[in-house]
Design a protein around this motif. Structure first.
Motif, PDB file in Angstrom:
ATOM      1  N   ARG A 210       3.192  -2.900 -21.515  1.00  0.00           N
ATOM      2  CA  ARG A 210       4.656  -2.926 -21.578  1.00  0.00           C
ATOM      3  C   ARG A 210       5.135  -4.379 -21.523  1.00  0.00           C
ATOM      4  O   ARG A 210       4.609  -5.178 -20.734  1.00  0.00           O
ATOM      5  CB  ARG A 210       5.261  -2.141 -20.409  1.00  0.00           C
ATOM      6  CG  ARG A 210       4.886  -0.653 -20.406  1.00  0.00           C
ATOM      7  CD  ARG A 210       5.410   0.041 -19.161  1.00  0.00           C
ATOM      8  NE  ARG A 210       4.994   1.433 -19.123  1.00  0.00           N
ATOM      9  CZ  ARG A 210       5.666   2.436 -19.672  1.00  0.00           C
ATOM     10  NH1 ARG A 210       6.803   2.188 -20.313  1.00  0.00           N
ATOM     11  NH2 ARG A 210       5.225   3.682 -19.591  1.00  0.00           N
ATOM     12  N   PRO A 211       6.133  -4.747 -22.353  1.00  0.00           N
ATOM     13  CA  PRO A 211       6.606  -6.141 -22.374  1.00  0.00           C
ATOM     14  C   PRO A 211       7.593  -6.418 -21.237  1.00  0.00           C
ATOM     15  O   PRO A 211       8.530  -5.647 -21.013  1.00  0.00           O
ATOM     16  CB  PRO A 211       7.291  -6.247 -23.735  1.00  0.00           C
ATOM     17  CG  PRO A 211       7.815  -4.858 -23.979  1.00  0.00           C
ATOM     18  CD  PRO A 211       6.812  -3.919 -23.354  1.00  0.00           C
ATOM     19  N   LYS A 212       7.365  -7.516 -20.530  1.00  0.00           N
ATOM     20  CA  LYS A 212       8.275  -7.919 -19.460  1.00  0.00           C
ATOM     21  C   LYS A 212       9.140  -9.095 -19.904  1.00  0.00           C
ATOM     22  O   LYS A 212      10.323  -8.952 -20.155  1.00  0.00           O
ATOM     23  CB  LYS A 212       7.465  -8.274 -18.203  1.00  0.00           C
ATOM     24  CG  LYS A 212       8.302  -8.791 -17.044  1.00  0.00           C
ATOM     25  CD  LYS A 212       9.309  -7.781 -16.564  1.00  0.00           C
ATOM     26  CE  LYS A 212      10.053  -8.308 -15.324  1.00  0.00           C
ATOM     27  NZ  LYS A 212      11.175  -7.426 -14.947  1.00  0.00           N
ATOM     28  N   GLY A 213       8.540 -10.294 -19.985  1.00  0.00           N
ATOM     29  CA  GLY A 213       9.289 -11.474 -20.394  1.00  0.00           C
ATOM     30  C   GLY A 213       8.986 -11.867 -21.828  1.00  0.00           C
ATOM     31  O   GLY A 213       7.920 -11.559 -22.358  1.00  0.00           O
ATOM     32  N   VAL A 214       9.933 -12.559 -22.477  1.00  0.00           N
ATOM     33  CA  VAL A 214       9.744 -12.986 -23.860  1.00  0.00           C
ATOM     34  C   VAL A 214      10.423 -14.337 -24.063  1.00  0.00           C
ATOM     35  O   VAL A 214      11.465 -14.619 -23.458  1.00  0.00           O
ATOM     36  CB  VAL A 214      10.317 -11.947 -24.852  1.00  0.00           C
ATOM     37  CG1 VAL A 214      11.817 -11.764 -24.662  1.00  0.00           C
ATOM     38  CG2 VAL A 214      10.004 -12.322 -26.299  1.00  0.00           C
TER      39      VAL A 214
ATOM     40  N   LEU B 208       6.160 -15.653 -27.376  1.00  0.00           N
ATOM     41  CA  LEU B 208       5.290 -15.481 -26.220  1.00  0.00           C
ATOM     42  C   LEU B 208       5.824 -14.304 -25.422  1.00  0.00           C
ATOM     43  O   LEU B 208       7.002 -14.284 -25.045  1.00  0.00           O
ATOM     44  CB  LEU B 208       5.271 -16.741 -25.351  1.00  0.00           C
ATOM     45  CG  LEU B 208       4.599 -17.979 -25.940  1.00  0.00           C
ATOM     46  CD1 LEU B 208       4.799 -19.172 -25.009  1.00  0.00           C
ATOM     47  CD2 LEU B 208       3.114 -17.737 -26.172  1.00  0.00           C
ATOM     48  N   VAL B 209       4.969 -13.309 -25.168  1.00  0.00           N
ATOM     49  CA  VAL B 209       5.394 -12.095 -24.481  1.00  0.00           C
ATOM     50  C   VAL B 209       4.493 -11.863 -23.273  1.00  0.00           C
ATOM     51  O   VAL B 209       3.265 -11.878 -23.389  1.00  0.00           O
ATOM     52  CB  VAL B 209       5.339 -10.865 -25.418  1.00  0.00           C
ATOM     53  CG1 VAL B 209       5.939  -9.648 -24.721  1.00  0.00           C
ATOM     54  CG2 VAL B 209       6.077 -11.137 -26.732  1.00  0.00           C
ATOM     55  N   ILE B 210       5.105 -11.657 -22.108  1.00  0.00           N
ATOM     56  CA  ILE B 210       4.349 -11.258 -20.917  1.00  0.00           C
ATOM     57  C   ILE B 210       4.191  -9.744 -20.941  1.00  0.00           C
ATOM     58  O   ILE B 210       5.176  -9.005 -21.059  1.00  0.00           O
ATOM     59  CB  ILE B 210       5.066 -11.698 -19.632  1.00  0.00           C
ATOM     60  CG1 ILE B 210       5.163 -13.226 -19.571  1.00  0.00           C
ATOM     61  CG2 ILE B 210       4.357 -11.160 -18.401  1.00  0.00           C
ATOM     62  CD1 ILE B 210       5.867 -13.741 -18.334  1.00  0.00           C
ATOM     63  N   LEU B 211       2.947  -9.287 -20.827  1.00  0.00           N
ATOM     64  CA  LEU B 211       2.660  -7.855 -20.883  1.00  0.00           C
ATOM     65  C   LEU B 211       2.076  -7.379 -19.559  1.00  0.00           C
ATOM     66  O   LEU B 211       1.218  -8.039 -18.963  1.00  0.00           O
ATOM     67  CB  LEU B 211       1.659  -7.556 -22.011  1.00  0.00           C
ATOM     68  CG  LEU B 211       2.074  -7.961 -23.433  1.00  0.00           C
ATOM     69  CD1 LEU B 211       1.001  -7.552 -24.433  1.00  0.00           C
ATOM     70  CD2 LEU B 211       3.409  -7.343 -23.804  1.00  0.00           C
ATOM     71  N   HIS B 212       2.535  -6.208 -19.097  1.00  0.00           N
ATOM     72  CA  HIS B 212       1.985  -5.544 -17.922  1.00  0.00           C
ATOM     73  C   HIS B 212       1.250  -4.294 -18.382  1.00  0.00           C
ATOM     74  O   HIS B 212       1.744  -3.547 -19.244  1.00  0.00           O
ATOM     75  CB  HIS B 212       3.097  -5.141 -16.945  1.00  0.00           C
ATOM     76  CG  HIS B 212       3.766  -6.297 -16.286  1.00  0.00           C
ATOM     77  ND1 HIS B 212       4.797  -6.163 -15.387  1.00  0.00           N
ATOM     78  CD2 HIS B 212       3.554  -7.640 -16.385  1.00  0.00           C
ATOM     79  CE1 HIS B 212       5.192  -7.343 -14.960  1.00  0.00           C
ATOM     80  NE2 HIS B 212       4.450  -8.259 -15.570  1.00  0.00           N
TER      81      HIS B 212
ATOM     82  N   TYR C 124      11.002  -2.718 -21.884  1.00  0.00           N
ATOM     83  CA  TYR C 124       9.847  -2.366 -21.066  1.00  0.00           C
ATOM     84  C   TYR C 124       9.504  -0.890 -21.189  1.00  0.00           C
ATOM     85  O   TYR C 124       8.340  -0.516 -21.383  1.00  0.00           O
ATOM     86  CB  TYR C 124      10.142  -2.729 -19.614  1.00  0.00           C
ATOM     87  CG  TYR C 124       8.955  -2.644 -18.679  1.00  0.00           C
ATOM     88  CD1 TYR C 124       8.105  -3.740 -18.516  1.00  0.00           C
ATOM     89  CD2 TYR C 124       8.694  -1.500 -17.929  1.00  0.00           C
ATOM     90  CE1 TYR C 124       7.017  -3.696 -17.650  1.00  0.00           C
ATOM     91  CE2 TYR C 124       7.616  -1.435 -17.063  1.00  0.00           C
ATOM     92  CZ  TYR C 124       6.782  -2.529 -16.931  1.00  0.00           C
ATOM     93  OH  TYR C 124       5.703  -2.463 -16.074  1.00  0.00           O
ATOM     94  N   ASP C 125      10.513  -0.020 -21.082  1.00  0.00           N
ATOM     95  CA  ASP C 125      10.277   1.431 -21.086  1.00  0.00           C
ATOM     96  C   ASP C 125       9.882   1.938 -22.469  1.00  0.00           C
ATOM     97  O   ASP C 125       9.101   2.892 -22.595  1.00  0.00           O
ATOM     98  CB  ASP C 125      11.515   2.172 -20.585  1.00  0.00           C
ATOM     99  CG  ASP C 125      11.803   1.881 -19.115  1.00  0.00           C
ATOM    100  OD1 ASP C 125      10.830   1.678 -18.353  1.00  0.00           O
ATOM    101  OD2 ASP C 125      12.989   1.823 -18.736  1.00  0.00           O
TER     102      ASP C 125
END
Length: 560
Positions: free
Chosen positions: A392-396, A405-409, A369-370
């Protein structure tokens, strides 16, 4: 003696005289001729431009379609704006002035290429898929017969223990079983009949395309249309649900209450149940899993101590090994049976990973994430796959097709989206519904279901958000009441199993929710869980729960 002129083994004869062997062919009229009859054939209709060729060279002359506006004119051009064939007179009339014209042979070559491709799809993919679906329905019917037989046997055995006093009740319950079986089998038979009819229609269309593509009659070829887009929409998958027989202790005064009752049976229809047949080897797309029932009481198989101060993530490498992640930069590989540490990998940046996953090829993937990166570990070497800006990537998670599949914030944490990557290439972005409203408030973790739905645990919205493969919202799941501790639903980790169940941790209520692929609650798994966080399942549908409360991974068996 067989007449040589009518024998099926005889050579082809002239269509006019019926006696002489065929030597010539009129490509205009599609008539077989001997040399002696050529003149007679041409003289019968001198208005036509007869193209008589040697029989071996038949179909070599294109038959241009006739013009609808100018009698006896042939269309050798095609108007793209009007989408019709045109003749020389049409062009001279200025009716198609400034329109884009192409040679009709070129247009028809492209159409022939397209419909041939669609014919191949019908023949090589769609029709075999329907064959597999028909086989699946037949297998389910056979399985129903067996399981209903086992059910009847169980009822009979319990009835024998109760002797003559309960014969009437035994017969009543068996009749209910038979009625349920007949109802479900009739429904499945109707479903199978519809599938077989569709298969017949597809075969007919394949034959029609074959006939059109095997002729030089361009009018026939031009008139061919394909319904392949209709057949791509596969039928719903019907999943029968068996009733359960629940015997009770024998008390004669309460026979009707205590003998046992049958739960209701059901048939569910799932439009996403079947997948198009593929030539690739894929368990998800190429086979149908056996039906498994939920255990009445889930049971803990083993517990693994991880040593983290805070434990967040778990991912199955195999049925014997799991990766874990927690509050520091080290990801640890454990033996499930021995509970021993096998390997440790430290993130390249030294940051704590925001999620971990395992690819189909067995490589570890982690989101940083960082550092704004997604990385893959191959042969203990870390390779950066994705580098982000402003996100920033959270879940993958790794999908059945090998995508990520990547969750992005967003940097300001006001937006969340799910992005599909093939390697480092962005293929799909899922962020809004059909009305432009954000799908996610603060998505945490994601997984792909067997039906290719994309499931996201949204901690900010306290919901599980499920969209289909195209990104269209299917449903939101916001928990079930009463909850074990009567606290608000808070879902961190999420996973799925071979039955297309969706399992999500409920951190506040010390449990795991099991819902079906359409969002209906099925049951809780508690098993003494303490602040469950990360989840994963192995190939045998065992559930692994990373517990933040006691820093242990608990292996739970919940399916028969």
């Amino acid at each position: 003696m067989m007449d040589p002129r009518t024998s099926a083994q005889d050579v082809m004869r002239c269509d006019l005289c019926k006696t002489t062997v065929v030597q010539m062919h009129c490509d205009t009229c599609l008539v077989n001729l001997c040399k002696a009859c050529v003149g007679e054939h041409i003289s019968t209709d001198e208005s036509k431009d007869h193209k008589v060729v040697k029989f071996q060279s038949r179909k070599s002359t294109p038959l241009y379609p006739g013009c609808k506006s100018h009698e006896k004119q042939q269309c050798i051009m095609f108007c793209k704006q009007c989408d019709i064939p045109v003749c020389a007179s049409c062009i001279e009339s200025n009716e198609h002035l400034h329109h884009e014209l192409s040679k009709i042979l070129r247009v028809l070559d492209k159409k022939k290429e397209r419909i041939t491709k669609e014919r191949n799809e019908l023949n090589d993919t769609i029709y075999p898929t329907y064959q597999d679906i028909a086989s699946d329905v037949q297998n389910r019917m056979s399985q129903l017969e067996k399981e209903y037989g086992d059910l009847s046997t169980a009822i009979t055995k319990h009835g024998e223990d109760w002797h003559r006093e309960i014969d009437k009740l035994v017969q009543k319950l068996k009749a209910e079983v038979d009625e349920m079986k007949i109802t479900q089998l009739q429904t499945l038979q109707k479903h199978l009949d519809e599938i077989n009819k569709t298969m017949s229609d597809i075969k007919g269309e394949i034959d029609s395309i074959d006939m059109a593509t095997d002729t030089n009659d361009l009018s026939k070829l031009f008139s061919v249309t394909s319904s392949v887009h209709i057949y791509r929409n596969l039928p719903h998958q019907i999943m029968p649900s068996l009733p359960k027989f629940m015997p009770k202790k024998i008390y004669k005064e309460e026979l009707f209450k205590l003998f046992g009752v049958l739960s209701s049976s059901s048939l569910t229809s799932d439009k996403h149940g079947y997948k198009m047949k593929t030539t690739q080897k894929s368990t998800e797309a190429g086979s149908f899993p056996p039906v498994k029932q939920l255990l009445d009481e889930p049971e803990t198989v083993t517990t693994i101590h991880t040593g983290y101060r805070s434990l967040y993530y778990v991912a199955c490498l195999s049925d014997e090994e799991i990766w874990t992640g927690g509050n520091d930069s080290t990801m640890k590989l454990y033996s499930i049976n021995q509970g021993s540490l096998l390997k440790s990998i430290t993130t390249k940046s030294g940051n704590t990973p925001s999620d971990i996953a395992v690819t189909k090829s067995g490589d570890l993937v982690y989101a940083d994430y960082d550092d704004r990166t997604v990385n893959i570990v191959k042969n203990e070497k870390i390779e950066q796959v994705i580098k982000l800006q402003n996100w920033r990537p959270k879940g993958v998670c790794s999908t059945s097709s090998g995508d990520l599949l990547v969750i992005l914030h967003s940097d300001d944490e006001t937006q969340t989206k799910v992005v599909r990557y093939s390697g480092s290439t962005e293929k799909q972005t899922i962020q809004f519904d059909d009305k432009g409203i954000p799908l996610y408030q603060s998505g945490s973790y994601t997984t792909e279901n067997r039906n290719l739905d994309i499931c996201v645990s949204d901690g900010g919205a306290k919901a599980v958000v499920v969209v289909n493969h195209a990104g269209k919202l299917r449903f939101r799941y916001t928990g079930h009441t009463p909850a074990p501790k009567n606290k608000p639903f808070y879902p961190p980790g999420i996973t799925t199993d071979s039955q297309s169940h969706i399992l999500t941790a409920d951190y506040n209520n010390n449990c795991v929710h099991i819902i079906n692929q359409d969002g209906q609650f099925l049951r809780y798994i508690e098993c003494g869980l303490i602040y469950p966080y990360g989840l994963c399942t192995d190939t045998n549908d065992n559930l692994f729960v990373a517990q933040n409360g006691n820093k242990k991974v608990q292996k739970v068996k919940y399916l028969q």
